[in-house]
Each structure stands twice: as C-alpha cells, then as structure tokens.
Design a protein around this motif. Structure first.
Motif, short mmCIF file in Angstrom:
data_model
loop_
_atom_site.label_atom_id
_atom_site.label_comp_id
_atom_site.label_asym_id
_atom_site.label_seq_id
_atom_site.Cartn_x
_atom_site.Cartn_y
_atom_site.Cartn_z
N PHE A 58 -9.23 -2.62 -1.70
CA PHE A 58 -8.32 -2.68 -0.23
C PHE A 58 -6.70 -3.87 -1.00
O PHE A 58 -5.66 -3.22 -0.61
CB PHE A 58 -9.08 -4.11 0.20
N TYR A 59 -7.01 -4.04 -1.55
CA TYR A 59 -5.96 -5.12 -2.42
C TYR A 59 -4.70 -3.92 -2.99
O TYR A 59 -3.87 -3.57 -2.90
CB TYR A 59 -6.36 -5.25 -3.91
N LEU A 60 -5.45 -2.19 -3.94
CA LEU A 60 -4.46 -1.82 -4.47
C LEU A 60 -3.59 -0.37 -2.70
O LEU A 60 -2.69 -0.39 -3.02
CB LEU A 60 -5.40 -1.03 -5.66
N GLU A 61 -4.42 -0.92 -2.02
CA GLU A 61 -4.48 0.00 -0.97
C GLU A 61 -3.49 -0.40 -0.28
O GLU A 61 -1.81 0.30 0.14
CB GLU A 61 -5.35 0.26 -0.16
N SER A 62 -3.77 -2.19 0.05
CA SER A 62 -2.56 -2.92 0.42
C SER A 62 -0.97 -2.79 0.08
O SER A 62 -0.06 -3.00 0.06
CB SER A 62 -2.64 -4.12 0.27
N ARG A 63 -0.75 -2.34 -1.25
CA ARG A 63 0.42 -2.17 -1.96
C ARG A 63 0.58 -0.71 -1.60
O ARG A 63 2.08 -0.47 -2.68
CB ARG A 63 -0.14 -2.54 -3.53
N GLY A 64 -0.08 0.01 -1.38
CA GLY A 64 0.28 1.77 -1.12
C GLY A 64 -0.26 2.50 -2.09
O GLY A 64 0.13 3.72 -2.05
N VAL A 65 -1.19 2.58 -2.26
CA VAL A 65 -1.81 3.78 -3.70
C VAL A 65 -2.84 4.35 -2.51
O VAL A 65 -3.92 3.34 -1.65
CB VAL A 65 -2.22 2.73 -4.68
N ALA A 97 1.57 0.42 4.41
CA ALA A 97 2.07 -0.46 3.06
C ALA A 97 3.38 0.81 2.25
O ALA A 97 4.65 0.44 2.61
CB ALA A 97 1.00 -0.31 1.51
N GLN A 98 3.13 2.30 3.02
CA GLN A 98 4.17 3.00 3.22
C GLN A 98 5.26 3.13 4.16
O GLN A 98 6.34 3.39 3.72
CB GLN A 98 3.42 4.33 2.88
N TRP A 127 -3.43 2.23 3.18
CA TRP A 127 -2.07 2.28 2.19
C TRP A 127 -1.36 3.08 2.99
O TRP A 127 0.44 2.84 2.98
CB TRP A 127 -2.49 3.64 1.03
#
Lengths: 430, 269
Positions: free
Chosen positions: A372-379, B81-82, B78
C-alpha cells in the motif's frame, strides 16, 4: 531396480581399480536399498512418488560433444575452470598462479590418495540416489587446495547436462587444506530441450582454520529432475559459507548436510529460490553441531509464483558434547500467487544445555502495508510487488560468495519478475 | 469539458469491518487552500485519510470523492496517486530492500513522466527540508527515526508534486525545528504549485506555521463545526469539549449496534 540400471553399465564405467571395485560392491547391494518414500521425514511433501526412474538411463560412455559450449573468455579471471558434461570431466584449465601454489583440479583417480578422499565426508549414502551416484557415476572431479594456500579468484565448475532421457551422476570432491581460503562456484545448467535426471553429489572437507565459500547456482531447464546432495565437514576454527540459488528444474531438490566437527567451527548457509509455473523446489538441511563453541546460521528465502511449490525442512542437531553451540535457522517464503504453495518445517534436536538456538519460518503474500505504501506513491500494484520481491531477496543476494554470483542471481530474478509482469499486464509489454 | 479544479468529498460514509466510522463527510479543497481537520481520538480523522487513498480494509458505503472531476473511488490506490492525490502517512511504512529513488522512478514511469530528474530533485528537496542526504541511499524509511520518517514523507511529496495532499498527523513525533521545516515546505507548495492541502492534526502548533484557510472539527465521523483559523485557537483554549459540547457523547447509532465505548476508534490505526 529399474532395468536400465543394469550392473553391466556400472561395470563398463572407466576409472581406477579401487573405484571399479567400489562400484561393483554398491551395485551388488543396491537391490536391498528401498526407494525413498514420502513417509520418511526427509522426503515428506516431496514429489518423489512422481519420479519414474524407468524413463532415465545411466550412461556407460560419454555422449559425443555436438558443439563446444565453454566460454573461454570467462575463464581468465578464475583460479580454475572445469566443465563436467553429463557427469564426465569434459574440460579443465587452471591459472598459472593456482598451479604454482600446488592446487590440483582433475579426476580423483589421478590423485595418489584419491581412494582415501572418496566418501571421506559422506561415508554412507543418504538414500537410493546416493547409492546410484556411487554405482553409476563416472570418475569424480577432485579439487585439492594445499595447506596455507589462499586463492583470491574462484574455482568455477560448470555441471552441464545435454544428454536426453539420461540418469546422470556428477560427483565433486573438494578439499580445503589447513588455513586455506577457497571459493568454489558450481553452475548447474542444461540444454533446454532435454528431459533427464541429474543427481549430483558434493563432498567438501574444510580443514582447520580454513575458509570455504561455496555456491551452487542451479539454473537447469524445466524438464529436469534434480536430486542434489551436498555434504560439508568443517574442522576446528574453520568456516564454510554455502549458497544455493534454486532457479530451474521441474523438481529440484538440494539436501545440505553441514557437520561442524571441530571446536569453533562456523557455518553460514544461504539459499534463494524462485518458483514459477509448476516447478517444485525442495530443500533439506542439517546443521549438525558435533563440537563445542560451534556456530551455524541459516537463511533460506524463496518466492513462489504460478502453481509452483517449495518445501523447506531443516534440522538443527546439537550433540551432547557441543556445548556453547549457537545455531540459527530462518526460512521465509513469499507467495506471489494464490495457487502457489510453500511448506516450511524447522526442527530442533538438542542434546545439551548451554546452547543458543532459534528458528523462524514464514509463508505469506507480499506485505500488504508495504504494498500500500508503494501504491500510495503511484507505483502500480504489479510493479510494487516486483520491487518488494527484489527487495526481499536483497539480504540473501548480499551473502553471495562472489559478486558475479550475486549479479547473476539478481539478473535472473529480475528476468523472472519481468516475465511475471508481462503475463499479468500484457499491455505493459508493448 | 474542463472540470473545475477541486478535491470534492460529498456525503462520504465508510466502515471498517462492522464499525461505521465515517458518517457523511462533506468537504471541498481547492488549489492553494489549506484545510485543517481536527478532532478527538477516534473521531475518524485517520480513517478519512485512508479511505481517500483507498487503503484495503475499509468499505465506502455512501458518498463520492472527485479530484478535479475524476472519480477517485473507482480507482486503485496507485491510480489515485497518479491522478494527483498524495497521502503522508501517520506511521510511514518501512520497506526493506526498496530504495527511495527506485520507488519514485517507478511511480514517474507509470505516470508517463520523465524519471531522469528524480535523483537531482531528491537532493534539492532533501536540502530544503533538512533531510540528511545520507538517508537517500537507504531503503525506504528503514532505520529512520520517527521525525526523519515524517521529513521523508514531506520530501516525497515535494518530488512527486501532487495536486492535493492529505497529511495525516505529519506533526506527530516531530521536534520544533522539523515541524517548522515541514510546515514551511507544505506552505510553499501551496504557493508555488497550487497544492491543495488537507492536514489532519491534534495540535494547533502546526497551524501556527501552516496557516489554514479553514478548520474543521471532526466528531464521530462527521464534521461538527467548521470555521476560520480562529477555530484552532478556540480549540487550543477550550479543548474539544468546549467546542463539541454534548456531541462528545456516543451517538445513537453506536447504541443501536451495541458496540463498545468507542465504536469510532479506527480499528486499523
């Protein structure tokens, strides 16, 4: 005994007289050896019941070489480079420095005391495959590093299979003399189209104050059955670092016996494995403490995708005399697919007080919080999983005995994860 | 058709498991605006931030959230975020084996942005926010102090340059200097890039540096009171009971469901 394992095949194998005699003895008794069964703890959860030995035939002679495959450019930096093809010594070279220091690499029969080395670490075959290896294996390769020799460069052994429908039994003996420093890297590979069974044996003797770093990079084709056994004996104040990269094979089993027989001996055992499609990776480890003040530390980590499976079963055994033992065992598995399956069975058998032992094992999907952390950055989810799986292997990769092995392992993992990504997100492949 | 630029939350209701936590939130954040959400423990502040980013474990039962016209609730985290949403977590997760740079590079690539400048941007922003450059090479948040993790959140926000940022208790665990640096950076972003901010906090201390346009007091999953910056000062002086009065009592719904004393406590917090 399958009909293909005919005593005449064993009898036809070349080698020194002592080896021919030994093969004959093993063949005579082999009818009494029961095939492995999943009823035994050491074979539990394995796919041994699916192995049809009748499909594979031992070779009495080396198959002719169709085309040379040895990459001579890669050999320059090595202390020695050896190719075992279908178990036979195909080619070897040794650096002038290593040769000048008295290092020998070649057939065990060419050593004056070869007969004494054979089966000196692994005195009794562990199972039917151990017997078959003795009876139907060609003459083993021996690497002997004399006392006091420190080799900066690795000894690289390529164990290659290109015979089809064959039962192959490579065997390697390594002796690290007193106060030596040695790195041995084995690459197990195969021609992609063959369907064979390879059952290699490694015996390594690490004498007092010596240090051996050993890697087994197993990248066999997916048609291969692999039943490997490696045994290490570690003397006083000596250290062994073992490293297994389990990547290929249809069923790939590696049994590691590490016996710490001298006071102050140390072992560090590491493995990384990645399963995809319907692969099975099977690891059995024995950390045996037979002397005081010995230390062993094991870290095995794997990721399983598709319908692949893994088994890790490990025993820490502390003998009554092995006081002040420290032994650690950690097995971690990431399931990348709901249909993947990992079994982790740590065991302790401790016969003395005054020891520090621990074991831990986990089987879980990718960490949800981290994802979730990585996804919340747009990954994107699949890429985040890929980053996390790569990161998951970071600590084991850093324990590779040579930089080249670490890089090769990382490259293969990245290749696998990319392939996974392409399957999951076909649009990203465009 | 050009959509109006606004992060628009309408009638948002959400639950975690059987617990209804958000009971109808209405909020509009426009570019450059700072909205502060304050409220006692268990009022639903963190849940609101998680639901906006789509954290697993919550279920939206009613309402909508749009970001400059894009329906956020339809999107995976994600994709949110985008679309331009950033969430600074109250407890930033440690991610062993993954570097800050590779994470931000993958995020940029996925968004069709040029990843080449990320390294340089990290260095510049780290300097600006007082994040020690030596931490840039470490796996994300691993072995960072609580305060460094919060600076790291602000750092990432600065590099990603979202349209709207939800800052969930970014001030907790920060010393005075770090608080000032982080708050100043967020304030600057509202001016420089028109960042819209939803800042969740317990304390008015943060709001002395990061000046809110609006302050909302959350209680039992609803906005009880909204006002200007003076509301934060009032809270500082009188506490929540002074503002909320009888609203601090458990609402009827909790009685009906037979829940425990604090049914709105975030079970995933």
């Amino acid at each position: 005994m399958p009909i293909a394992f005919n005593p005449s095949v064993s009898a036809a194998l070349p080698g020194p007289a002592w080896l021919v005699d030994l093969r004959r003895e093993v063949v005579e008794g082999i009818g009494d050896v029961d095939p492995p069964s999943t009823d035994e703890e050491v074979w539990r959860y394995s796919r041994i019941g699916d192995l049809d030995l009748d499909r594979f035939q031992p070779l009495a002679i080396q198959a002719p070489l169709v085309k040379p495959f040895m990459d001579s450019g890669a050999t320059d930096a090595n202390a020695a480079t050896v190719v075992l093809r279908n178990g036979w010594l195909e080619d070897s070279s040794i650096s002038t420095e290593a040769a000048a220091l008295g290092v020998t690499v070649g057939r065990i029969g060419d050593l004056g005391d070869g007969a004494a080395y054979f089966a000196s670490v692994l005195s009794t075959p562990a199972d039917l495959f151990g017997h078959l290896n003795r009876a139907f294996g060609p003459e083993p390769l021996a690497v002997v590093v004399p006392d006091g020799v420190r080799l900066d460069a690795p000894i690289v052994v390529r164990v290659h299979t290109d015979a089809d429908s064959a039962a192959l039994f490579p065997r390697l003996f390594v002796r690290c003399g007193v106060d030596t420093d040695v790195t041995v890297v084995e690459h197990h590979t195969s021609a992609s189209e063959v369907v064979s069974m390879v059952s290699p044996v490694l015996e390594a003797q690490v004498e007092a104050d010596a240090r051996l770093r050993h890697a087994l990079v197993q990248n066999l084709g997916t048609g291969l059955w692999n039943l490997a056994h490696q045994a290490f004996r570690v003397d006083q104040n000596a250290t062994v670092e073992t490293f297994v990269a389990g990547l290929g094979g249809c069923y790939a089993r590696t049994r590691t016996d590490c016996r710490l027989v001298g006071r102050g001996a140390e072992a560090r055992l590491t493995a990384a494995y990645y399963g995809e499609q319907d692969q099975t990776h099977d690891f059995r480890t024995f950390q045996e403490h037979a002397a005081p003040d010995t230390t062993s530390e094991l870290l095995f980590k794997g990721a399983l995708d598709g319908t692949s499976r893994s088994i890790y079963s490990g025993l820490i055994k502390v003998d009554p005399e092995a006081v002040r033992t420290r032994a650690y065992q950690t097995n971690r598995n990431i399931k990348l697919s709901a249909d993947a399956w990992a079994h982790s069975v740590p065991n302790l058998e401790i016969e003395t007080d005054d020891v520090v032992c621990s074991h831990a094992s986990t089987v879980s999907p990718v960490d949800e919080e981290q994802l979730f952390y990585l996804e919340s950055r747009g990954v994107p989810t699949t890429i985040a999983e890929r980053l996390l799986v790569e990161g998951f292997f970071d600590d084991v990769i850093s324990r590779a005995p040579t930089e080249a092995v670490g890089l090769a392992l990382r490259a293969t993992l990245v290749e696998r994860l990319d392939r996974r990504l392409r399957n999951l997100r076909p649009e990203a492949a465009a | 058709m050009t959509s109006e630029r606004v992060l628009c939350i309408e009638g948002l209701c959400a639950k975690a498991g059987d617990a209804h936590i958000l009971g109808g939130i209405d909020l509009e954040v426009r570019p450059g605006e700072v909205h502060a959400i304050m409220g006692p423990n268990g009022s639903g502040k963190s849940t609101l931030s998680h639901v906006l980013m789509g954290r697993p474990g919550y279920e939206v039962t009613a309402g909508s959230v749009t970001l400059d016209g894009t329906d956020l609730l339809e999107l995976a985290p994600w994709e949110r975020a985008q679309a331009g949403l950033f969430l600074a977590l109250q407890h930033p997760t440690e991610v062993p084996g993954v570097s800050l740079e590779s994470m931000l590079v993958e995020a940029a690539v996925a968004g069709g942005r040029d990843p080449d400048g990320i390294r340089a941007a990290l260095v510049v922003e780290a300097e600006r926010i007082g994040f020690d450059e030596k931490f840039l090479g470490r796996p994300v948040n691993v072995d960072l102090s609580g305060g460094e993790k919060k600076r790291n959140e602000a750092l990432q926000m600065s590099v990603i340059r979202p349209r709207y940022a939800v800052l969930d208790e970014i001030d907790s665990g920060l010393d005075v200097d770090a608080l000032a640096a982080v708050a100043r950076r967020v304030q600057d972003a509202t001016d420089e890039t028109g960042l819209g901010v939803l800042v969740i906090t317990h304390f008015s201390r943060l709001l002395e540096v990061l000046e809110p346009d609006r302050v909302h007091v959350l209680s039992h999953g609803r906005i009880h009171t909204s006002g200007g910056p003076e509301l934060a000062e009032e809270l500082e002086a009188d506490g929540y009971t002074g503002i909320l009065g009888e609203a601090v009592d458990a609402p009827e719904v909790a009685v009906e469901l037979g829940l425990g004393p604090d049914p709105f406590a975030d079970p995933l917090a």
